[in-house]
Write a protein that holds these residues in place. Sequence first.
Motif, short mmCIF file in Angstrom:
data_model
loop_
_atom_site.label_atom_id
_atom_site.label_comp_id
_atom_site.label_asym_id
_atom_site.label_seq_id
_atom_site.Cartn_x
_atom_site.Cartn_y
_atom_site.Cartn_z
N LEU A 1 -10.62 -51.61 -35.62
CA LEU A 1 -9.73 -50.92 -36.56
C LEU A 1 -8.95 -49.81 -35.87
N ASP A 2 -9.63 -49.12 -34.95
CA ASP A 2 -8.92 -48.08 -34.18
C ASP A 2 -7.78 -48.71 -33.36
N ASP A 3 -8.05 -49.86 -32.76
CA ASP A 3 -7.01 -50.56 -31.99
C ASP A 3 -5.84 -50.95 -32.88
N LEU A 4 -6.15 -51.43 -34.08
CA LEU A 4 -5.09 -51.83 -35.01
C LEU A 4 -4.26 -50.62 -35.42
N GLU B 1 -11.28 -46.29 -46.54
CA GLU B 1 -10.76 -44.91 -46.48
C GLU B 1 -9.33 -44.87 -45.95
N GLN B 2 -9.03 -45.72 -44.96
CA GLN B 2 -7.73 -45.68 -44.28
C GLN B 2 -6.69 -46.61 -44.92
N THR C 1 -18.52 -54.75 -39.94
CA THR C 1 -19.78 -54.02 -40.08
C THR C 1 -19.65 -53.07 -41.28
N ALA C 2 -20.79 -52.57 -41.77
CA ALA C 2 -20.77 -51.66 -42.93
C ALA C 2 -19.93 -50.42 -42.63
N GLU C 3 -20.09 -49.88 -41.43
CA GLU C 3 -19.31 -48.70 -41.05
C GLU C 3 -17.81 -49.01 -41.04
N ALA C 4 -17.45 -50.16 -40.48
CA ALA C 4 -16.04 -50.53 -40.40
C ALA C 4 -15.46 -50.80 -41.79
N GLU C 5 -16.25 -51.41 -42.68
CA GLU C 5 -15.78 -51.64 -44.06
C GLU C 5 -15.42 -50.32 -44.73
N LEU C 6 -16.31 -49.35 -44.61
CA LEU C 6 -16.07 -48.04 -45.22
C LEU C 6 -14.82 -47.38 -44.65
N TYR C 7 -14.66 -47.47 -43.33
CA TYR C 7 -13.49 -46.86 -42.68
C TYR C 7 -12.19 -47.56 -43.13
N ALA C 8 -12.22 -48.88 -43.22
CA ALA C 8 -11.04 -49.63 -43.66
C ALA C 8 -10.63 -49.20 -45.05
N LEU D 1 -1.20 -52.44 -42.46
CA LEU D 1 -2.07 -52.91 -41.38
C LEU D 1 -3.01 -53.94 -41.98
N TRP D 2 -3.07 -55.13 -41.34
CA TRP D 2 -3.90 -56.22 -41.88
C TRP D 2 -4.69 -56.86 -40.74
N LEU D 3 -5.99 -56.97 -40.94
CA LEU D 3 -6.88 -57.56 -39.94
C LEU D 3 -7.53 -58.82 -40.49
N PHE D 4 -7.49 -59.91 -39.69
CA PHE D 4 -8.31 -61.08 -39.99
C PHE D 4 -9.55 -61.00 -39.12
N ALA D 5 -10.71 -60.83 -39.75
CA ALA D 5 -11.98 -60.77 -39.03
C ALA D 5 -12.80 -61.98 -39.46
N TYR D 6 -12.88 -62.95 -38.61
CA TYR D 6 -13.50 -64.24 -38.94
C TYR D 6 -14.88 -64.08 -39.59
N SER D 7 -15.71 -63.21 -39.04
CA SER D 7 -17.07 -63.04 -39.55
C SER D 7 -17.25 -61.77 -40.38
N GLY D 8 -16.15 -61.06 -40.64
CA GLY D 8 -16.22 -59.86 -41.46
C GLY D 8 -16.35 -58.59 -40.64
#
Length: 593
Positions: free
Chosen positions: A528-531, A567-568, A558-565, A549-556
């Motif tokens: 997400l930081d890279d995006l 928020e942002q 992590t819990a931390e990344a979900e929360l950050y996405a 900003l849109w990310l395709f994450a094949y396997s989804g």
Amino acid sequence: MPTPKYPQWVVYPRVPEEVYTDRQEFIDRFYKIALDAAGQRSMSTVLLGQRRMGKTEIFIRVVNRLFWEQDYRDPKAVIPVYYKFEDKATDRWEFALNYAENFIRWYIAFRLRKPELLTKEGLSREDLPDFIKTNFESAKGLPGALNLLHSIQKKGVTYPDSEALTLPVWFSDNTGTPIAVFLDEFQNTRLPQYNFDIVGCMQSAVESWSCPHLVTGSAMSILAKEILGRGSLFGRFSSEPIKPLTNFWGSELALKSARYYGANLSEEMAPVVADRCGGNPFYITAVVHQASERNVVLDNEEAINGMLAVDLSSGFIWAELNDQVTRWIERINDYGITKWVLYLSALDESADEEIHPSRIRQELLEREGKDVPLEKIKDTLIKLSRGDLLEYMEFGGWFKKIDDPILLEFLRVWGKVEIERQNYGQIQYNLSNRYQKLKRQISEYKGYLAETFMAQVLWNGQRKLIAGRFFHSESDIQFPWQFFYVRQRMRFSAGPGREVDVIGAADRGQVWVCQSKWVNEKVGRQVLDDLQQQGEWAREDYDPQIMRLWLFAYSGLTAEAELYATEQGILWSSLTEFNELLEHLGMRRLPLL
């Protein structure tokens, strides 16, 4: 052979039904323009695009649809008329006779639903009047059309070409019959073979709202600049541009062609074929067909490059482009320096793609010992531009290479064969060897495949309000009204390594930055930081008003990344949501790899 979609093709398609891909939008558009003639709401329209983009095929399929999908007994049904301007010598009398007869045949064939009446084998010219008198006793307008045909045969009219060209409009005005006239290879009206003014005679004909004239052709420069861009037809046509296939639809065509021709092409490599061929339907089909002929498996870039090299130097692409170039040089009818000028224009290595006549002049002097005046070289370049072999920027008075890398590569090979007379086998070897050494452009094929689907989502999502659940968003997502472009693997202007998987630039200053991560584990915060970093680079280049900003994450995530996405405000889709989104937009799911 195409699988018949109708009881019988009235104009036979060139592309098999099993292969035909993604021009439905244009078929529907021109079908609607034709049907709107019944309400006098149609404007004459030109379909503009580079060669081998499928323009003729669109017209053929629209004409067939109009012929078979309307009630032919309905007096308000739109009569389809198809006419192709041939690339052969004719005079105004022969042209007028053929044009008028063609119109009459289309009318009676439609009204009786008998496509065999379109051919002289089905009904001879001599039997045409008696057939009409027998089958159309009280048909309004036909007697007048037959009288004109007879008068042209007897050379009893002063301006036969004008009378013939305005016959469909006269018929429509006098009978209340809506008519749609489809004119193919319209640029041929500007060739020496037609030494009379067809375009000047058409001014009043194309202004009819109940008899629109729908025009296309293979020489875009002549159509856009010389016929429709100035003179008597200027401002009388609406324009529909047709572009290369997107990588998604290009890959669909590649896979269909592989099934049809029995070629071995993997799902991951189909978008690579589309990209290497610039989205050109003819090139894509040619490469796949060549692989089938040679029993080559297209499972890596090296194999694709190899087949492209073969086809450029001796295959389907060589045959097609060699015919185009040879025909145009014959039309120019100046063999002295034309071939050299064309070849040297393709060799010009200017970074900005500009062609410099002064450099060509210097090369001619060094290679041939000919000091050709600069004006002669410019005049030759202008003539070559009319055949879409290069571009002439008329207002600036300068020249640039055509936006067709495969055509440019062909011209370099063709010049070595035809002009420098190098050994043909050595040329083939050198080209094949060079293509095999090309640097691999795509490091991870699965990720590129997903990017191709993401890019098509942007196109298909235009003007739609899409449920937020596909993007893990609490609110629904309003897609732009229009994307001006969507690009894959685009580098930003400043700094090395600044590349984005997919970027879309839309109206109202909206920019979409998209990233694909096809990996078998959940991705974390760093992705997400890279995006977001890519988004900052996009801000520097685009100064957008709205950024997505849109990310395709094949396997989804992590819990931390979900929360950050959340928020942002970063949109993201796992495989589940992505496949549901694809189906919602009328696309197929991602393949299982």
